[in-house]
Design a protein around this motif. Sequence first.
Motif, PDB file in Angstrom:
ATOM      1  N   LEU A  26      32.200  26.708  35.923  1.00  0.00           N
ATOM      2  CA  LEU A  26      31.967  27.497  37.305  1.00  0.00           C
ATOM      3  C   LEU A  26      30.540  28.263  37.425  1.00  0.00           C
ATOM      4  O   LEU A  26      30.456  28.875  36.512  1.00  0.00           O
ATOM      5  N   ILE A  29      30.934  31.850  42.361  1.00  0.00           N
ATOM      6  CA  ILE A  29      32.052  32.187  43.188  1.00  0.00           C
ATOM      7  C   ILE A  29      32.101  33.608  44.148  1.00  0.00           C
ATOM      8  O   ILE A  29      31.605  34.504  43.750  1.00  0.00           O
ATOM      9  N   ALA A  34      32.566  28.372  46.340  1.00  0.00           N
ATOM     10  CA  ALA A  34      32.485  27.984  44.850  1.00  0.00           C
ATOM     11  C   ALA A  34      31.561  26.950  44.629  1.00  0.00           C
ATOM     12  O   ALA A  34      31.379  26.200  45.372  1.00  0.00           O
ATOM     13  N   CYS A  65      37.077  22.670  42.420  1.00  0.00           N
ATOM     14  CA  CYS A  65      36.183  23.472  43.266  1.00  0.00           C
ATOM     15  C   CYS A  65      36.663  24.032  44.554  1.00  0.00           C
ATOM     16  O   CYS A  65      36.384  25.238  44.944  1.00  0.00           O
ATOM     17  N   SER A  72      39.018  32.324  46.428  1.00  0.00           N
ATOM     18  CA  SER A  72      37.946  33.282  46.342  1.00  0.00           C
ATOM     19  C   SER A  72      37.928  33.947  47.685  1.00  0.00           C
ATOM     20  O   SER A  72      37.155  34.828  47.972  1.00  0.00           O
TER      21      SER A  72
END
Lengths: 141, 170
Positions: A26, A29, A34, A65, A72
Amino acid sequence: MAHQKVKMAKQFISAIPHCKALGMTLTEIGDGVAVMELPYDLRLVGDPETGVLHGGAVSALMDTCCGAAAMSHPSSPAGTATIDLRIDYMRAATPGQNVRTRAECYHITRSVAFVRAVAMDDDQDNPVATATGAFTVEGLS
Amino acid sequence: MSRKPIEPVQVVKQRRDAALSGLVHGVPYVQYMGIEFDRRGDELTAVMPFDEKLIGNPMLPALHGGAIAGFLETTAVIGLAWSVLWEDIETGNFDSDELAIGHLPRLPKTIDFNVDYLRSGLPRDAYARARVNRSGRRYASVHVEAWQDQRGKLFAQATGHFLMPSKQDG
């Protein structure tokens, strides 16, 4: 504070066995967006003659993702699960290049998060694949 | 006109299994995921034995949605390639030695793939079957159903469209 959240999200993703196995990372984010990356790996090849990655590996990247983007979102209290995910493959990812995905949660209700994503390799002008999906919004209770 | 003599069952089985094995074992991702295919006549059942690396939610635990999508897409592609190859295998117009040394027939390319997640994938073996609903010269539409313990209780299903390899490519 935001930095702390990003760090936690990164740890969360790296604790997922399938993501770890595929070597996903990752990179960004927050606020329903993301960005993740999948390194090119010979074990994930779908066409041995060309060396092109299998669609399944790209699906796993897109799914993770999109889920991360949904979680998020400021209106998302906790976890999420995929309800449905559709992937359109525009072209084969170039062998040897990493695949990057940017997912965005563009709408969220109390029960459903709507997410779309684009996957790219080094050629930023021509997407490899796009995805649209619906994800559950899990309550805290 | 004399009929072709009926081949011994072992010869037929050997040819079919060699073709299937070449198709399945030639793809690194399929190997990596541990996916195998059971064959009964022309009917294929894909099997993905449980493995820790397929987990997406360690808390539940549940299979990763991406692993499930990859499993279904593999089932669709192999099922479609198999259905096209079947006639050549039966008529003997097919060189299983070529396959055995890694010369795969060109595989169909995924245009789009739409997965429905009906319930979470348990940490158990998963099974799937593909049904080719339409297979034309250029395009094909395939539906896949996946289950775990109970055949009637699907945990995922998918529909995909595929671009068929052109015959000239071999």
